[in-house]
Design a protein around this motif. Sequence first.
Motif, PDB file in Angstrom:
ATOM      1  N   ASN A  13       0.847  -1.190   0.000  1.00 53.81           N
ATOM      2  CA  ASN A  13       0.000   0.000   0.000  1.00 53.81           C
ATOM      3  C   ASN A  13       0.887   1.247   0.000  1.00 53.81           C
ATOM      4  OD1 ASN A  13      -1.836   2.130   0.598  1.00 53.81           O
ATOM      5  ND2 ASN A  13      -3.238   0.657   1.525  1.00 53.81           N
ATOM      6  N   VAL A  14       1.143   1.793  -1.173  1.00 54.34           N
ATOM      7  CA  VAL A  14       2.047   2.939  -1.299  1.00 54.34           C
ATOM      8  C   VAL A  14       1.443   4.187  -0.662  1.00 54.34           C
ATOM      9  CG1 VAL A  14       3.259   4.440  -2.931  1.00 54.34           C
ATOM     10  CG2 VAL A  14       3.127   1.988  -3.363  1.00 54.34           C
ATOM     11  N   LEU A  15       0.120   4.315  -0.691  1.00 55.59           N
ATOM     12  CA  LEU A  15      -0.506   5.484  -0.061  1.00 55.59           C
ATOM     13  C   LEU A  15      -0.249   5.506   1.442  1.00 55.59           C
ATOM     14  CD1 LEU A  15      -3.937   5.667  -1.929  1.00 55.59           C
ATOM     15  CD2 LEU A  15      -1.922   7.096  -2.279  1.00 55.59           C
ATOM     16  N   LEU A  16      -0.317   4.329   2.069  1.00 54.76           N
ATOM     17  CA  LEU A  16      -0.036   4.276   3.496  1.00 54.76           C
ATOM     18  C   LEU A  16       1.452   4.458   3.788  1.00 54.76           C
ATOM     19  CD1 LEU A  16      -2.417   1.519   4.939  1.00 54.76           C
ATOM     20  CD2 LEU A  16      -2.524   3.996   5.241  1.00 54.76           C
ATOM     21  N   VAL A  17       2.303   4.081   2.842  1.00 56.24           N
ATOM     22  CA  VAL A  17       3.729   4.387   2.990  1.00 56.24           C
ATOM     23  C   VAL A  17       3.912   5.898   3.135  1.00 56.24           C
ATOM     24  CG1 VAL A  17       5.984   4.401   1.831  1.00 56.24           C
ATOM     25  CG2 VAL A  17       4.561   2.346   1.755  1.00 56.24           C
ATOM     26  N   MET A  18       3.214   6.652   2.297  1.00 56.37           N
ATOM     27  CA  MET A  18       3.317   8.111   2.366  1.00 56.37           C
ATOM     28  C   MET A  18       2.716   8.650   3.662  1.00 56.37           C
ATOM     29  SD  MET A  18       2.805   9.577  -1.483  1.00 56.37           S
ATOM     30  CE  MET A  18       1.253   8.758  -1.863  1.00 56.37           C
ATOM     31  N   ALA A  19       1.647   8.023   4.143  1.00 57.92           N
ATOM     32  CA  ALA A  19       1.049   8.461   5.407  1.00 57.92           C
ATOM     33  C   ALA A  19       2.021   8.249   6.565  1.00 57.92           C
ATOM     34  CB  ALA A  19      -0.254   7.709   5.653  1.00 57.92           C
ATOM     35  N   GLY A  20       2.640   7.074   6.610  1.00 56.51           N
ATOM     36  CA  GLY A  20       3.629   6.807   7.648  1.00 56.51           C
ATOM     37  C   GLY A  20       4.823   7.736   7.541  1.00 56.51           C
ATOM     38  N   ALA A  21       5.251   7.996   6.308  1.00 56.39           N
ATOM     39  CA  ALA A  21       6.379   8.905   6.091  1.00 56.39           C
ATOM     40  C   ALA A  21       6.036  10.323   6.523  1.00 56.39           C
ATOM     41  CB  ALA A  21       6.781   8.886   4.618  1.00 56.39           C
ATOM     42  N   GLY A  22       4.790  10.723   6.320  1.00 51.08           N
ATOM     43  CA  GLY A  22       4.366  12.049   6.742  1.00 51.08           C
ATOM     44  C   GLY A  22       4.432  12.215   8.251  1.00 51.08           C
ATOM     45  N   LEU A  23       4.013  11.185   8.982  1.00 55.02           N
ATOM     46  CA  LEU A  23       4.124  11.218  10.439  1.00 55.02           C
ATOM     47  C   LEU A  23       5.586  11.271  10.869  1.00 55.02           C
ATOM     48  CD1 LEU A  23       1.368   8.622  11.351  1.00 55.02           C
ATOM     49  CD2 LEU A  23       1.372  11.025  12.035  1.00 55.02           C
ATOM     50  N   LEU A  24       6.426  10.553  10.141  1.00 55.51           N
ATOM     51  CA  LEU A  24       7.854  10.556  10.452  1.00 55.51           C
ATOM     52  C   LEU A  24       8.441  11.948  10.243  1.00 55.51           C
ATOM     53  CD1 LEU A  24       9.839   8.305  11.345  1.00 55.51           C
ATOM     54  CD2 LEU A  24      10.519   8.100   8.950  1.00 55.51           C
ATOM     55  N   TRP A  25       8.121  12.574   9.114  1.00 59.44           N
ATOM     56  CA  TRP A  25       8.670  13.895   8.804  1.00 59.44           C
ATOM     57  C   TRP A  25       8.215  14.941   9.831  1.00 59.44           C
ATOM     58  CZ3 TRP A  25       8.717  16.319   3.195  1.00 59.44           C
ATOM     59  CH2 TRP A  25       9.387  17.542   3.235  1.00 59.44           C
ATOM     60  N   MET A  26       6.915  15.060  10.029  1.00 57.53           N
ATOM     61  CA  MET A  26       6.432  16.088  10.943  1.00 57.53           C
ATOM     62  C   MET A  26       6.819  15.787  12.395  1.00 57.53           C
ATOM     63  SD  MET A  26       5.404  18.233   8.906  1.00 57.53           S
ATOM     64  CE  MET A  26       5.000  19.402  10.193  1.00 57.53           C
ATOM     65  N   GLY A  27       6.933  14.505  12.722  1.00 63.17           N
ATOM     66  CA  GLY A  27       7.380  14.149  14.066  1.00 63.17           C
ATOM     67  C   GLY A  27       8.796  14.592  14.345  1.00 63.17           C
ATOM     68  N   TRP A  28       9.576  14.774  13.268  1.00 63.14           N
ATOM     69  CA  TRP A  28      10.967  15.207  13.440  1.00 63.14           C
ATOM     70  C   TRP A  28      11.042  16.633  13.987  1.00 63.14           C
ATOM     71  CZ3 TRP A  28      13.321  10.865  10.973  1.00 63.14           C
ATOM     72  CH2 TRP A  28      14.667  10.672  11.279  1.00 63.14           C
ATOM     73  N   THR A  29       9.945  17.357  13.955  1.00 69.45           N
ATOM     74  CA  THR A  29       9.897  18.665  14.597  1.00 69.45           C
ATOM     75  C   THR A  29      10.215  18.527  16.088  1.00 69.45           C
ATOM     76  OG1 THR A  29       8.253  19.478  13.014  1.00 69.45           O
ATOM     77  CG2 THR A  29       8.407  20.639  15.132  1.00 69.45           C
ATOM     78  N   GLY A  30       9.669  17.499  16.718  1.00 74.51           N
ATOM     79  CA  GLY A  30       9.976  17.242  18.121  1.00 74.51           C
ATOM     80  C   GLY A  30      11.308  16.546  18.300  1.00 74.51           C
ATOM     81  N   PHE A  31      11.675  15.720  17.326  1.00 72.46           N
ATOM     82  CA  PHE A  31      12.922  14.960  17.381  1.00 72.46           C
ATOM     83  C   PHE A  31      14.114  15.915  17.519  1.00 72.46           C
ATOM     84  CE2 PHE A  31      16.328  12.254  16.051  1.00 72.46           C
ATOM     85  CZ  PHE A  31      15.896  10.934  16.158  1.00 72.46           C
TER      86      PHE A  31
END
Length: 488
Positions: free
Chosen positions: A238-256
Amino acid sequence: MAAAAVVTVVPMAYQNTSASTPDWLNKGDNTWQMVSATLVGLQSMPGLVILYGSVVKKKWAINSAFMALYAFAAVWICWVTWGYHMSFGDKLLPFWGKAKPALGHKFLIRRSSLPATVHYYKDGSTVETPMIAPFYPAATMVYFQCSFAAIAVILLAGSLLGRMNIKAWMAFVPLWITFSYTVGAFSLWGGGFLFHWGVIDYSGGYVIHLSSGIGGLTAAYWVGPRTNADRERFPPNNVLLVMAGAGLLWMGWTGFNGGAAYAANIDSSMAVLNTHICAATSLLTWTTLDVIFFGKPSVVGAVQGMITGLVCITPGAGLVEAWAAIVMGILSGSIPWYTMMVIHRKWALLQSIDDTLGVFHTHAVAGVLGGATTGLFAEPALCSLFLPVTNSRGGFYGGVGGYQFAKQLAGAAFVLAWNVVATSIICMAIKLFIPLRISDEELLIGDDAVHGEEAYALWGDGDTYDATRHDDSRHMRNMASVGVTQDV
């Protein structure tokens, strides 16, 4: 005539009116630190759970997602029981803290402090930089650092998807956190020898990404490869969910990266801005290379470029200029791309090790690249806001900067060597009691054999073909198409 005394009235909302708000507590810093910790936690849960469950072949979706879910839970217990103090407590060895629980309220409600971080001048008695002691309770620091420990081992799991025995993984997680992660964390962050020597790792380029990339590659060597069929063809389910997970990873890096300053201050703001600049530049660079050499942009490739950018900026997020973040993004979008697309295919050693998601390239290579470029671009004024060693700077700024670059390479070498040795010993020890790899029979089936569950309830996937049922269903559809219904 005497001047009238000026009386300052503090608004009620900002007064410390109870024992739960001591004078040392900065509510803004405490709020930001807990938000940052939660953002990092969301990178793992559900970010990497979603990404891992969707980027693999359908038959491994459950197993891959569960590896991340289990690790997140297991690290919590390890962390509060012994891991936190091994990473941020009193010094036991130059690279390790003393193990003890972080569970009692007397410790958790005290002002947070990292006791081994007092930095002295060369005379050994004059304090150069005082102990790190943020303006919030130890409970907040334990929470924040636990989210980092959890994501480190979950990132490592990306090298092992599609064949590691889940029981072996359940043993691996606490052992790796104890004997690998805590060493890097104390050495670089908790007041160990690399911290005091002046090796820069702002938010985990070495502690998290280099260790997970090298640990993952090493563990993949000991576990062994996937089936030949899976190695040859392993499409995302599911490539769409890959992008969803990646989006959480990217924006989560704000706290990282934004939380690494341990305060809601200007250094934190610089770190957040640089994080997104570098990630965006890296994604665009990787995608451009895909178009030039393969004729079309790849979504999975874009995600890999995003990740390498986030990893690369992490060691120097709050210490480099914004223009340097762009340069680092160009490098992180091209050098790991080259190692993955070119060198990996030509180097027999890398070909022989089955690193499922290429964690070596996206985290180890990008982590070392970030540490090295931080040694070049660390800006003196920004360094003075954060680092224990005064007058630190990157090689680009002259002076002692060249020495800083050498320190960065030496620090990377230590983390790399420790993880190769520690991860190898852990895998060999587990192998004495539990097979590291799933059996060949179960490898052919996947999730249904390992967990008794499947990711998607689609007809024909794992079901026995029933011609009669198939014919009946087709007949009912045909009847319905002309307006005829029947009770079943």
